[in-house]
Design a protein around this motif. Structure first.
Motif, PDB file in Angstrom:
ATOM      1  N   SER A 177     -12.600   7.448 -10.232  1.00  0.00           N
ATOM      2  CA  SER A 177     -12.627   8.333 -11.404  1.00  0.00           C
ATOM      3  C   SER A 177     -11.996   7.651 -12.615  1.00  0.00           C
ATOM      4  N   LEU A 178     -10.921   6.904 -12.389  1.00  0.00           N
ATOM      5  CA  LEU A 178     -10.300   6.156 -13.484  1.00  0.00           C
ATOM      6  C   LEU A 178     -11.209   5.031 -13.957  1.00  0.00           C
ATOM      7  N   LEU A 179     -11.856   4.323 -13.038  1.00  0.00           N
ATOM      8  CA  LEU A 179     -12.758   3.236 -13.418  1.00  0.00           C
ATOM      9  C   LEU A 179     -13.940   3.772 -14.232  1.00  0.00           C
ATOM     10  N   ILE A 180     -14.451   4.920 -13.854  1.00  0.00           N
ATOM     11  CA  ILE A 180     -15.538   5.536 -14.619  1.00  0.00           C
ATOM     12  C   ILE A 180     -15.049   5.922 -16.012  1.00  0.00           C
ATOM     13  N   ALA A 181     -13.852   6.489 -16.094  1.00  0.00           N
ATOM     14  CA  ALA A 181     -13.277   6.850 -17.395  1.00  0.00           C
ATOM     15  C   ALA A 181     -13.073   5.602 -18.260  1.00  0.00           C
ATOM     16  N   THR A 189      -8.662  -4.255 -13.691  1.00  0.00           N
ATOM     17  CA  THR A 189      -8.281  -5.262 -12.701  1.00  0.00           C
ATOM     18  C   THR A 189      -7.115  -4.777 -11.848  1.00  0.00           C
ATOM     19  N   ALA A 190      -6.164  -4.108 -12.471  1.00  0.00           N
ATOM     20  CA  ALA A 190      -4.967  -3.659 -11.754  1.00  0.00           C
ATOM     21  C   ALA A 190      -5.261  -2.553 -10.754  1.00  0.00           C
ATOM     22  N   VAL A 191      -6.222  -1.683 -11.039  1.00  0.00           N
ATOM     23  CA  VAL A 191      -6.454  -0.543 -10.139  1.00  0.00           C
ATOM     24  C   VAL A 191      -7.693  -0.697  -9.259  1.00  0.00           C
ATOM     25  N   ALA A 192      -8.514  -1.690  -9.513  1.00  0.00           N
ATOM     26  CA  ALA A 192      -9.758  -1.832  -8.746  1.00  0.00           C
ATOM     27  C   ALA A 192      -9.498  -1.985  -7.250  1.00  0.00           C
ATOM     28  N   PHE A 193      -8.396  -2.606  -6.874  1.00  0.00           N
ATOM     29  CA  PHE A 193      -8.075  -2.811  -5.463  1.00  0.00           C
ATOM     30  C   PHE A 193      -7.748  -1.503  -4.753  1.00  0.00           C
ATOM     31  N   MET A 194      -7.527  -0.438  -5.486  1.00  0.00           N
ATOM     32  CA  MET A 194      -7.142   0.832  -4.887  1.00  0.00           C
ATOM     33  C   MET A 194      -8.318   1.540  -4.219  1.00  0.00           C
ATOM     34  N   GLY A 195      -9.497   0.973  -4.320  1.00  0.00           N
ATOM     35  CA  GLY A 195     -10.668   1.520  -3.645  1.00  0.00           C
ATOM     36  C   GLY A 195     -11.206   2.771  -4.300  1.00  0.00           C
ATOM     37  N   ASP A 196     -11.815   3.606  -3.468  1.00  0.00           N
ATOM     38  CA  ASP A 196     -12.488   4.806  -3.972  1.00  0.00           C
ATOM     39  C   ASP A 196     -11.551   5.757  -4.704  1.00  0.00           C
ATOM     40  N   LYS A 234       0.852  -1.183   0.000  1.00  0.00           N
ATOM     41  CA  LYS A 234       0.000   0.000   0.000  1.00  0.00           C
ATOM     42  C   LYS A 234       0.893   1.239   0.000  1.00  0.00           C
ATOM     43  N   VAL A 235       0.931   1.906  -1.143  1.00  0.00           N
ATOM     44  CA  VAL A 235       1.731   3.115  -1.297  1.00  0.00           C
ATOM     45  C   VAL A 235       0.822   4.187  -1.906  1.00  0.00           C
ATOM     46  N   PRO A 236       0.119   4.949  -1.061  1.00  0.00           N
ATOM     47  CA  PRO A 236      -0.866   5.907  -1.569  1.00  0.00           C
ATOM     48  C   PRO A 236      -0.326   6.879  -2.625  1.00  0.00           C
ATOM     49  N   ALA A 237       0.878   7.384  -2.444  1.00  0.00           N
ATOM     50  CA  ALA A 237       1.436   8.325  -3.423  1.00  0.00           C
ATOM     51  C   ALA A 237       1.612   7.656  -4.783  1.00  0.00           C
ATOM     52  N   LEU A 238       2.030   6.394  -4.771  1.00  0.00           N
ATOM     53  CA  LEU A 238       2.177   5.662  -6.023  1.00  0.00           C
ATOM     54  C   LEU A 238       0.819   5.419  -6.652  1.00  0.00           C
ATOM     55  N   TYR A 239      -0.180   5.038  -5.852  1.00  0.00           N
ATOM     56  CA  TYR A 239      -1.534   4.825  -6.374  1.00  0.00           C
ATOM     57  C   TYR A 239      -2.028   6.078  -7.093  1.00  0.00           C
ATOM     58  N   THR A 240      -1.858   7.212  -6.427  1.00  0.00           N
ATOM     59  CA  THR A 240      -2.315   8.478  -7.005  1.00  0.00           C
ATOM     60  C   THR A 240      -1.594   8.756  -8.323  1.00  0.00           C
ATOM     61  N   ALA A 241      -0.295   8.543  -8.340  1.00  0.00           N
ATOM     62  CA  ALA A 241       0.484   8.777  -9.558  1.00  0.00           C
ATOM     63  C   ALA A 241       0.061   7.821 -10.678  1.00  0.00           C
ATOM     64  N   LEU A 242      -0.156   6.547 -10.337  1.00  0.00           N
ATOM     65  CA  LEU A 242      -0.600   5.573 -11.345  1.00  0.00           C
ATOM     66  C   LEU A 242      -1.973   5.947 -11.902  1.00  0.00           C
ATOM     67  N   ILE A 243      -2.896   6.278 -11.015  1.00  0.00           N
ATOM     68  CA  ILE A 243      -4.249   6.637 -11.450  1.00  0.00           C
ATOM     69  C   ILE A 243      -4.205   7.862 -12.360  1.00  0.00           C
ATOM     70  N   ASP A 244      -3.472   8.886 -11.962  1.00  0.00           N
ATOM     71  CA  ASP A 244      -3.367  10.106 -12.776  1.00  0.00           C
ATOM     72  C   ASP A 244      -2.761   9.806 -14.137  1.00  0.00           C
TER      73      ASP A 244
END
Length: 123
Positions: A55-59, A44-51, A15-25
């Motif tokens: 925005s990425l899942l909707i896109a 599949t890769a980003v669904a585990f990142m939660g809420d 769990k690396v929140p900063a990395l999650y944010t960077a990946l999603i962006d």
């Protein structure tokens, strides 16, 4: 490869929140550069990142729905399966998937049909 990086972190359960944010962006900025068959893998890769990933899942859902005619039967089943357990509103996507898949069902392999049945289980 962004998809492989996200998948690797999923498997390692790091769990690396900063990395999650960077990946999603980055995924959102580059969504139109990916191949259609990458969309289920991205979901599949980003669904585990939660809420944070909603925005990425909707896109991804919007992108897939507008390009659904370009997906082959295998990709359609993987797309449905990838979105199955996401926390976003997906009724429009699943409606479009079902309308697109129904005329092509004879082309589906047994595995793809099973994926579709599982994905639509509670829809």
């Amino acid at each position: 490869d962004l998809r492989k990086t996200a998948t690797a972190y999923t498997k390692l359960e790091i769990k690396v929140p900063a990395l999650y944010t960077a990946l999603i962006d980055t995924f959102q900025k580059k969504l139109n550069e990916f191949k259609l068959f990458d969309v289920p893998n991205i979901v599949t890769a980003v669904a585990f990142m939660g809420d944070d990933a909603n925005s990425l899942l909707i896109a991804c859902s919007d992108y897939a729905r507008t390009n659904l005619n370009s997906f082959n039967h295998e990709d359609i089943s993987l797309l449905a399966l990838a979105f199955k357990d996401t926390n976003i509103e997906k009724s429009n996507l699943f409606s479009a998937i079902s309308q697109n898949a129904m005329p092509k069902l004879k082309q589906f392999s047994a595995h793809s049909l099973a994926n579709m049945a599982f994905a639509f289980e509670n829809e």
